[in-house]
Design a protein around this motif. Structure first.
Motif, PDB file in Angstrom:
ATOM      1  N   PRO A 243       0.789  -1.236   0.000  1.00  0.00           N
ATOM      2  CA  PRO A 243       0.000   0.000   0.000  1.00  0.00           C
ATOM      3  C   PRO A 243       0.820   1.285   0.000  1.00  0.00           C
ATOM      4  CG  PRO A 243       0.001  -1.018   2.178  1.00  0.00           C
ATOM      5  CD  PRO A 243       0.745  -1.958   1.278  1.00  0.00           C
ATOM      6  N   GLY A 319       0.093  -1.468  -7.212  1.00  0.00           N
ATOM      7  CA  GLY A 319      -0.157  -1.059  -5.829  1.00  0.00           C
ATOM      8  C   GLY A 319      -0.903  -2.150  -5.072  1.00  0.00           C
ATOM      9  N   GLY A 320      -0.607  -2.306  -3.788  1.00  0.00           N
ATOM     10  CA  GLY A 320      -1.320  -3.278  -2.958  1.00  0.00           C
ATOM     11  C   GLY A 320      -1.082  -4.693  -3.435  1.00  0.00           C
ATOM     12  N   ASP A 321      -2.159  -5.445  -3.580  1.00  0.00           N
ATOM     13  CA  ASP A 321      -2.084  -6.801  -4.122  1.00  0.00           C
ATOM     14  C   ASP A 321      -2.561  -6.762  -5.565  1.00  0.00           C
ATOM     15  OD1 ASP A 321      -2.039  -9.891  -3.483  1.00  0.00           O
ATOM     16  OD2 ASP A 321      -3.773  -9.459  -4.755  1.00  0.00           O
ATOM     17  N   ILE A 324      -6.361  -7.685  -6.426  1.00  0.00           N
ATOM     18  CA  ILE A 324      -7.506  -6.998  -5.823  1.00  0.00           C
ATOM     19  C   ILE A 324      -7.682  -5.642  -6.483  1.00  0.00           C
ATOM     20  CG2 ILE A 324      -8.393  -5.973  -3.697  1.00  0.00           C
ATOM     21  CD1 ILE A 324      -7.274  -8.384  -2.241  1.00  0.00           C
ATOM     22  N   PHE A 325      -8.760  -5.489  -7.203  1.00  0.00           N
ATOM     23  CA  PHE A 325      -9.086  -4.253  -7.912  1.00  0.00           C
ATOM     24  C   PHE A 325      -7.873  -3.696  -8.666  1.00  0.00           C
ATOM     25  CE2 PHE A 325     -12.187  -4.084  -4.246  1.00  0.00           C
ATOM     26  CZ  PHE A 325     -13.232  -4.595  -5.005  1.00  0.00           C
ATOM     27  N   THR A 349      -2.505  -5.878   0.524  1.00  0.00           N
ATOM     28  CA  THR A 349      -3.551  -5.027  -0.026  1.00  0.00           C
ATOM     29  C   THR A 349      -3.817  -3.843   0.919  1.00  0.00           C
ATOM     30  OG1 THR A 349      -5.732  -5.031  -1.033  1.00  0.00           O
ATOM     31  CG2 THR A 349      -5.507  -6.303   1.000  1.00  0.00           C
ATOM     32  N   ALA A 350      -4.338  -2.752   0.340  1.00  0.00           N
ATOM     33  CA  ALA A 350      -4.521  -1.517   1.121  1.00  0.00           C
ATOM     34  C   ALA A 350      -5.338  -1.767   2.392  1.00  0.00           C
ATOM     35  CB  ALA A 350      -5.192  -0.448   0.262  1.00  0.00           C
ATOM     36  N   TYR A 402     -12.865   0.214  -1.772  1.00  0.00           N
ATOM     37  CA  TYR A 402     -11.765   0.725  -2.586  1.00  0.00           C
ATOM     38  C   TYR A 402     -12.352   1.735  -3.570  1.00  0.00           C
ATOM     39  CZ  TYR A 402      -8.611  -3.008  -0.943  1.00  0.00           C
ATOM     40  OH  TYR A 402      -7.819  -3.835  -0.185  1.00  0.00           O
ATOM     41  N   MET A 403     -11.569   2.742  -3.896  1.00  0.00           N
ATOM     42  CA  MET A 403     -11.973   3.764  -4.877  1.00  0.00           C
ATOM     43  C   MET A 403     -13.350   4.323  -4.519  1.00  0.00           C
ATOM     44  SD  MET A 403     -10.561   1.833  -8.269  1.00  0.00           S
ATOM     45  CE  MET A 403     -10.960   0.204  -7.693  1.00  0.00           C
ATOM     46  N   VAL A 429      -9.333   6.155   5.525  1.00  0.00           N
ATOM     47  CA  VAL A 429      -7.879   6.240   5.698  1.00  0.00           C
ATOM     48  C   VAL A 429      -7.282   6.694   4.373  1.00  0.00           C
ATOM     49  CG1 VAL A 429      -5.781   5.054   6.408  1.00  0.00           C
ATOM     50  CG2 VAL A 429      -7.975   4.333   7.328  1.00  0.00           C
ATOM     51  N   ARG A 431      -3.948   7.472   2.203  1.00  0.00           N
ATOM     52  CA  ARG A 431      -2.525   7.125   2.112  1.00  0.00           C
ATOM     53  C   ARG A 431      -2.088   6.231   3.275  1.00  0.00           C
ATOM     54  NH1 ARG A 431       0.381   9.856  -1.522  1.00  0.00           N
ATOM     55  NH2 ARG A 431       2.282   9.954  -0.329  1.00  0.00           N
ATOM     56  N   ALA A 432      -2.846   5.136   3.458  1.00  0.00           N
ATOM     57  CA  ALA A 432      -2.520   4.181   4.530  1.00  0.00           C
ATOM     58  C   ALA A 432      -1.076   3.720   4.401  1.00  0.00           C
ATOM     59  CB  ALA A 432      -3.452   2.976   4.452  1.00  0.00           C
ATOM     60  N   PRO A 459      -4.858   8.453  -2.283  1.00  0.00           N
ATOM     61  CA  PRO A 459      -5.750   7.293  -2.322  1.00  0.00           C
ATOM     62  C   PRO A 459      -6.382   7.061  -0.950  1.00  0.00           C
ATOM     63  CG  PRO A 459      -3.456   6.590  -2.323  1.00  0.00           C
ATOM     64  CD  PRO A 459      -3.443   8.075  -2.493  1.00  0.00           C
ATOM     65  N   CYS A 460      -7.667   6.722  -0.956  1.00  0.00           N
ATOM     66  CA  CYS A 460      -8.405   6.560   0.303  1.00  0.00           C
ATOM     67  C   CYS A 460      -9.162   5.252   0.315  1.00  0.00           C
ATOM     68  CB  CYS A 460      -9.461   7.659   0.435  1.00  0.00           C
ATOM     69  SG  CYS A 460      -8.779   9.255   0.819  1.00  0.00           S
ATOM     70  N   LEU A 461      -9.220   4.655   1.488  1.00  0.00           N
ATOM     71  CA  LEU A 461     -10.099   3.510   1.722  1.00  0.00           C
ATOM     72  C   LEU A 461     -11.204   3.956   2.662  1.00  0.00           C
ATOM     73  CD1 LEU A 461      -8.000   0.374   2.658  1.00  0.00           C
ATOM     74  CD2 LEU A 461      -9.223   0.805   0.524  1.00  0.00           C
TER      75      LEU A 461
HETATM   76  N1  SAH Z   1      -4.576  -3.489  -5.784  1.00  0.00           N
HETATM   77  C1  SAH Z   1      -4.735  -2.441  -4.807  1.00  0.00           C
HETATM   78  C2  SAH Z   1      -5.976  -1.641  -5.026  1.00  0.00           C
HETATM   79  C3  SAH Z   1      -5.989  -0.885  -6.323  1.00  0.00           C
HETATM   80  S1  SAH Z   1      -7.408   0.084  -6.554  1.00  0.00           S
HETATM   81  C4  SAH Z   1      -4.696  -3.044  -3.398  1.00  0.00           C
HETATM   82  O1  SAH Z   1      -4.717  -4.270  -3.251  1.00  0.00           O
HETATM   83  O2  SAH Z   1      -4.609  -2.281  -2.441  1.00  0.00           O
HETATM   84  C5  SAH Z   1      -6.863   1.640  -6.001  1.00  0.00           C
HETATM   85  C6  SAH Z   1      -7.546   1.984  -4.706  1.00  0.00           C
HETATM   86  O3  SAH Z   1      -6.914   1.280  -3.652  1.00  0.00           O
HETATM   87  C7  SAH Z   1      -7.444   3.427  -4.313  1.00  0.00           C
HETATM   88  O4  SAH Z   1      -8.408   4.194  -4.961  1.00  0.00           O
HETATM   89  C8  SAH Z   1      -7.733   3.325  -2.835  1.00  0.00           C
HETATM   90  O5  SAH Z   1      -9.078   3.116  -2.588  1.00  0.00           O
HETATM   91  C9  SAH Z   1      -7.021   2.038  -2.482  1.00  0.00           C
HETATM   92  N2  SAH Z   1      -5.653   2.289  -1.968  1.00  0.00           N
HETATM   93  C10 SAH Z   1      -4.491   1.885  -2.498  1.00  0.00           C
HETATM   94  N3  SAH Z   1      -3.465   2.251  -1.722  1.00  0.00           N
HETATM   95  C11 SAH Z   1      -3.995   2.882  -0.663  1.00  0.00           C
HETATM   96  C12 SAH Z   1      -3.450   3.463   0.506  1.00  0.00           C
HETATM   97  N4  SAH Z   1      -2.140   3.485   0.740  1.00  0.00           N
HETATM   98  N5  SAH Z   1      -4.307   4.033   1.381  1.00  0.00           N
HETATM   99  C13 SAH Z   1      -5.632   4.020   1.172  1.00  0.00           C
HETATM  100  N6  SAH Z   1      -6.179   3.460   0.095  1.00  0.00           N
HETATM  101  C14 SAH Z   1      -5.379   2.896  -0.819  1.00  0.00           C
END
Ligand code: SAH
Length: 480
Positions: A243, A319-321, A324-325, A349-350, A402-403, A429, A431-432, A459-461
């Motif tokens: 993340p 980004g993240g996994d 996932i999205f 993942t985030a 997400y998003m 959250v 920029r977790a 980016p926000c969750l």
């Molecule tokens: N594959 C990624 C998600 C990609 S979709 C994962 O597994 O995390 C992109 C969305 O992920 C962003 O719009 C936001 O909702 C979330 N995201 C990714 N990084 C983030 C972070 N550091 N903090 C908060 N939300 C995050």
């Protein structure tokens, strides 16, 4: 890849070196060690591991030293103090002494006999020092901070330990064993180099598989068929970058980055994460931020495939996994359709990053029976209308969106209309796991207005559910 010919001079000069790392063969050679304590026992074992004949002088050896001398044939324990005559013919001398004065005597005696000397924990008296060791023998890595900060040295060692697979040992031993067979072929310089490059690539890619004679045969066969074969085969690795915090990369991800030719990364990926890639790797930003014009998914997939077809090892950092999205499905299908080898390395993942940083379990017993990840962003940028409302309003579920910032007001309006308790705890959250992570909390009914006034840009969750009712922690985070 180093394309330099052997007759071309290197262009850059080396900077000043505090010490010269040299790798000393001690097998069969006498080494003098003075001291009988636990520290000396460890040094005796270390020296004995090289095959040296270790003569230990200690009037009163401790239990560990006596045990080492019993267990290892090449440690001889002499139960008296050292004398100057004992240094004759020794390759090295190591003294674990009680005082500076004794250390000076020891050093002077060693020097008089022409023997390089180390006085334990007294760097000023040493001709040479012991570094921290990463052992994949015959690959041996020594780390020295020139006594500046041993703890720093140990951390560097731990990091190298983590990225170098244990199997390297067997591959390095195979390189030694196979060298005569390769030399016997009388290959020209370039072909020989190509062989060792392929050997290295295979060793790094499959380090945990034992090298076999079949590997040698296959590698040699690639040289024979080079002319007939087309260009080298590339590969693609989809890598979860986590993340934000670069330390959340997996060890496997770091390894993939370390052998990449090209790295394509999203704009959610931190620069330090991208910098874990091999220095020579080409880095390409392929961000496709929600509402901004940028690379399309089709462009990215086509680029990945064309780079791999050129024979490149492509790392796609997501980004993240990745699963996932991340629209991984389209990239996977494109790569497989092109017949290019593919590997997928998961990431944090985030949602997992945010939960860890909040210090809140997403599955708190009693309050959450289910965790669900949804996106509140359909292809057209609106709230998807086919979400499972009964699941999302289940009071014993935790929902991670997400998003979901742009559509948060409509989502909340709809959730409340479907029967969600307006007091259900919610947390946004931003920029977790980044150093500038922000949280916006409140009962779900108030969250859209609070988010609007906080106006997050990163980016926000959105996290929703009774499990989030605890007080979020302010845990330490990485310092970018
Ligand atoms: N594959 C990624 C998600 C990609 S979709 C994962 O597994 O995390 C992109 C969305 O992920 C962003 O719009 C936001 O909702 C979330 N995201 C990714 N990084 C983030 C972070 N550091 N903090 C908060 N939300 C995050």
């Amino acid at each position: 890849m180093d394309q330099r010919r052997p007759d071309e001079a290197p262009t850059a000069r080396l900077g000043a070196l505090a010490t010269l790392p040299v790798f000393f063969r001690l097998s069969g050679k006498p080494v003098l060690l003075a001291g009988g304590g636990d520290g000396a026992a460890w040094k005796a074992e270390l020296l004995a591991a090289t095959g040296a004949q270790v003569r230990v002088f200690a009037a009163e050896p401790g239990a560990k030293m006596r045990q080492a001398a019993t267990d290892l044939d090449n440690i001889d324990l002499v139960s008296r103090a050292w004398t100057p005559a004992d240094f004759a013919g020794c390759a090295l001398a190591v003294g674990d002494v009680e005082s500076d004065d004794e250390g000076r005597l020891f050093r002077d005696a060693a020097r008089a006999a022409g023997v390089p000397v180390n006085v334990v924990d007294r760097p000023a008296l040493c001709d040479f020092q012991f570094g921290s060791i990463v052992e994949r023998s015959p690959v041996v890595i020594g780390i020295s901070t020139d006594g500046a900060a041993p703890v720093f040295g140990q951390e560097i060692r731990a990091r190298i330990e983590a990225v170098l697979p244990q199997g390297l040992r067997a591959w390095a031993a195979a390189a030694k064993a196979w060298r005569p067979a390769v030399m016997a072929r009388n290959l020209d310089f370039r072909t020989r180099r190509r062989f060792w490059e392929r050997f290295t690539r295979r060793a790094m890619d499959q380090a945990d598989a034992q090298p076999t004679e079949a590997d040698l045969a296959a590698l040699l066969a690639t040289l024979d068929t080079d002319a007939a074969a087309g260009p080298a085969r590339g590969s693609v690795v989809l890598v979860g970058a986590g993340p934000g915090d670069p330390d959340l990369l997996t060890v496997k991800a770091v390894r993939a980055l370390q052998s990449a030719d090209v790295v394509l990364y999203d704009d959610l990926v931190s620069p330090r994460t991208v910098n874990a890639a091999r220095r020579e790797a080409t880095r390409i930003a392929v961000g496709k931020r929600g509402y901004k014009p940028s690379c399309t998914q089709e462009d990215i997939t086509a680029l990945i495939v064309s780079l791999a077809r050129e024979g490149k090892r492509v790392v796609r950092l997501k980004g993240g996994d990745p699963m996932i999205f991340g629209r991984a499905g389209e990239e996977i299908a494109g790569v497989l359709a092109a017949g290019v080898p593919l590997e997928i390395i998961p990431g944090v993942t985030a949602a997992a990053g945010a939960a860890a940083s909040l210090g809140l379990s997403l599955t708190e017993r009693e309050t959450a029976r289910r965790v669900q990840f949804i996106t509140a962003h359909a292809r057209n940028g609106r709230l998807p209308d086919d979400l499972a409302w009964a699941a999302l309003t289940d009071p014993r579920s935790t929902t991670v969106v997400y998003m979901g910032v742009k559509t948060l007001p409509v989502l909340v309006e709809r959730l409340l209309a479907e029967g969600l308790d307006p007091q259900t705890p919610g947390i946004v959250v931003e920029r977790a796991t980044w150093p500038d992570e922000r949280r916006i909390t409140g009962p779900i009914v108030d969250l859209p207005a609070r988010v609007a006034s906080a106006n997050p840009a990163g980016p926000c969750l959105v996290l929703i559910g009774a499990a989030l009712g605890g007080a979020p922690l302010a845990l330490d985070r990485f310092r970018g």
